[in-house]
Design a protein around this motif. Structure first.
Motif, PDB file in Angstrom:
ATOM      1  N   ALA A  20       0.825  -1.208   0.000  1.00 59.62           N
ATOM      2  CA  ALA A  20       0.000   0.000   0.000  1.00 59.62           C
ATOM      3  C   ALA A  20       0.859   1.257   0.000  1.00 59.62           C
ATOM      4  N   GLY A  21       1.943   1.251   0.758  1.00 55.49           N
ATOM      5  CA  GLY A  21       2.809   2.425   0.801  1.00 55.49           C
ATOM      6  C   GLY A  21       3.455   2.701  -0.534  1.00 55.49           C
ATOM      7  N   ALA A  22       3.927   1.631  -1.194  1.00 63.70           N
ATOM      8  CA  ALA A  22       4.543   1.802  -2.511  1.00 63.70           C
ATOM      9  C   ALA A  22       3.512   2.308  -3.520  1.00 63.70           C
ATOM     10  N   ALA A  23       2.279   1.803  -3.426  1.00 63.57           N
ATOM     11  CA  ALA A  23       1.234   2.259  -4.340  1.00 63.57           C
ATOM     12  C   ALA A  23       0.918   3.739  -4.116  1.00 63.57           C
ATOM     13  N   ALA A  24       0.875   4.158  -2.850  1.00 62.31           N
ATOM     14  CA  ALA A  24       0.611   5.568  -2.550  1.00 62.31           C
ATOM     15  C   ALA A  24       1.714   6.458  -3.113  1.00 62.31           C
ATOM     16  N   GLU A  25       2.976   6.005  -3.022  1.00 64.04           N
ATOM     17  CA  GLU A  25       4.078   6.785  -3.564  1.00 64.04           C
ATOM     18  C   GLU A  25       3.996   6.878  -5.083  1.00 64.04           C
ATOM     19  N   GLN A  26       3.666   5.748  -5.730  1.00 67.34           N
ATOM     20  CA  GLN A  26       3.501   5.791  -7.187  1.00 67.34           C
ATOM     21  C   GLN A  26       2.357   6.720  -7.591  1.00 67.34           C
ATOM     22  N   ALA A  27       1.289   6.734  -6.794  1.00 61.91           N
ATOM     23  CA  ALA A  27       0.163   7.618  -7.088  1.00 61.91           C
ATOM     24  C   ALA A  27       0.581   9.081  -6.991  1.00 61.91           C
ATOM     25  N   ARG A  28       1.383   9.418  -5.991  1.00 63.92           N
ATOM     26  CA  ARG A  28       1.848  10.804  -5.860  1.00 63.92           C
ATOM     27  C   ARG A  28       2.667  11.211  -7.086  1.00 63.92           C
ATOM     28  N   ARG A  29       3.502  10.305  -7.554  1.00 62.14           N
ATOM     29  CA  ARG A  29       4.324  10.613  -8.724  1.00 62.14           C
ATOM     30  C   ARG A  29       3.455  10.737  -9.986  1.00 62.14           C
ATOM     31  N   ALA A  30       2.424   9.904 -10.078  1.00 61.54           N
ATOM     32  CA  ALA A  30       1.528   9.974 -11.235  1.00 61.54           C
ATOM     33  C   ALA A  30       0.752  11.292 -11.245  1.00 61.54           C
ATOM     34  N   VAL A  31       0.286  11.713 -10.077  1.00 60.59           N
ATOM     35  CA  VAL A  31      -0.429  12.991  -9.975  1.00 60.59           C
ATOM     36  C   VAL A  31       0.506  14.137 -10.345  1.00 60.59           C
ATOM     37  N   ALA A  32       1.748  14.078  -9.875  1.00 58.12           N
ATOM     38  CA  ALA A  32       2.720  15.110 -10.212  1.00 58.12           C
ATOM     39  C   ALA A  32       2.990  15.159 -11.713  1.00 58.12           C
TER      40      ALA A  32
END
Length: 405
Positions: free
Chosen positions: A315-327
């Motif tokens: 879940a943590g890795a997915a949240a980090e990937q989501a932040r990068r995708a939003v950026a």
């Protein structure tokens, strides 16, 4: 049968509530995200082609619409005036052109400014009968992609050809499949303004612009102020309607006493070219929902990427990937509720273009296993490469989810 009203409910794109009123749909977050992406694209297409965007109010004084001719020729399709006092009445506008005429006459104009292209995505209102309203295809509150070009008479032909090119570009990006072109002409009756010479001149200009393009003539379908080119679509039920239009108007420049200073210092009357590249957002999306069956091209899909951690450890890795995708400018969600299979099925039901699965190996290596809408699975790749692939397809406004081989 495919029906945008059913798909709109299933995909949470819009809702019609009796408390809001018939013909007044409410765009939900998913539908609003798709619409916003399309609006941004159209505005940018217009900006690059020399249009200047304005904002104007969705209502005006009664006198404005008497001057424009709408109250005299279009009153049956308008809401009743709202009286604030004995000499102060306001009307919800049935069209944007009167306000754009006021934009032109806000100051003196020179021939050097022409063609002057004024564009707006603005609200207008039609008092449609309850029995003809339905979903997004027939509404009372209309968000119109509209523009008016003020040009010298000798510039009209080139302007119409330029507009036809913009319409083709917009249709290709959105996935619109035109059913045909129609030259809408006067019919019998007295609902038209202007003299025969103006009409003959306008019709000749439109015929010249359509040279080489198959079209049909439609007597009686002209606007009350001039002939027009209408580009038709057919919905899933076989009903034909207009999605894009180009209209010539010699009448409103006369009514509003519009003029510009010509090269010899004299005053000249401009021609007003009305045009809409994609019509109203409501009718456009009624069509797009059906033609794509809710599976929009990635660039205007409500959610472009759903990240699916296999279990809580990712879940943590997915949240980090989501932040990068939003950026990176993508619309992304992380889904952690339920089994992986159920989440994949839910993303498929929502027609999400890209799924990113993160198991323990992907999370540890900074990789992403992409699945495309339709079920094709790609080999795991670095997460940056996966986001770059999606970003490229979105930036190119591509119809396909992968670049050509």
């Amino acid at each position: 049968m495919i029906d945008h009203r059913r798909l709109g409910r299933e995909l949470d794109l819009f809702v019609s509530d009796p408390l809001a009123g018939a013909g007044l749909p409410i765009w939900l977050p998913a539908g609003a995200a798709a619409r916003h992406a399309v609006e941004e694209y159209v505005r940018e297409l217009e900006r690059r082609s020399g249009h200047q965007h304005v904002y104007s109010p969705p209502l005006g004084k009664r006198e404005l619409f008497e001057l424009s001719g709408h109250l005299g020729y279009f009153a049956d399709d308008m809401f009743p005036p709202m009286r604030l006092s004995a000499d102060d009445e306001f009307v919800l506008r049935p069209a944007l052109c009167p306000h754009h005429a006021l934009v032109f006459r806000a100051r003196g104009r020179s021939y050097r400014e022409l063609p002057l292209r004024i564009a707006e995505l603005g609200g207008m209102y039609r008092s449609e009968r309850s029995g003809v309203l339905g979903g997004l295809s027939r509404v009372r509150a209309i968000s119109l992609n509209d523009a008016h070009t003020f040009c010298a008479p000798e510039q009209v032909g080139a302007e119409v050809v330029e507009i036809l090119g913009l319409i083709r570009a917009a249709h290709a990006a959105l996935g619109v499949r035109p059913a045909g072109f129609r030259l809408s002409l006067r019919g019998p009756g007295e609902k038209y303004v202007g003299d025969d010479g103006q009409w003959a001149r306008a019709e000749e200009l439109l015929r010249d612009a359509l040279a080489g393009v198959p079209y049909v003539e439609a007597p009686g379908e002209a606007a009350f102020y001039g002939p027009k080119i209408d580009i038709q679509i057919v919905d899933a039920a076989g009903r034909e309607s207009t999605i894009s239009t180009i209209q010539l108007d010699f009448d409103k420049p006369e009514r509003f006493d519009l003029s510009y200073t010509d090269s010899d210092g004299g005053r000249r009357r401009p021609v007003m070219v009305h045009r809409s590249l994609v019509g109203s957002m409501e009718r456009l999306f009624a069509y797009l929902i059906e033609v794509h069956q809710g599976a929009f091209p990635a660039w205007y899909a409500p959610v472009q990427l759903v990240l699916l951690p296999v279990d809580d450890e990712q879940a943590g890795a997915a949240a980090e990937q989501a932040r990068r995708a939003v950026a990176a400018g993508l619309r992304v969600e992380v889904d952690v509720a339920g089994s992986l299979g159920a989440r994949i099925r839910d993303a498929a039901r929502r027609r999400v273009p890209y799924l990113g699965v993160l198991g323990s190996r992907e999370a540890a290596d900074g990789r992403l296993a992409l699945r495309l809408r339709g079920g094709r699975a790609l080999d795991p790749m670095p997460a940056d490469a996966a986001l770059a692939l999606i970003s490229r397809q979105v930036a190119a406004r591509a119809v396909d989810l992968l670049p050509p081989d």
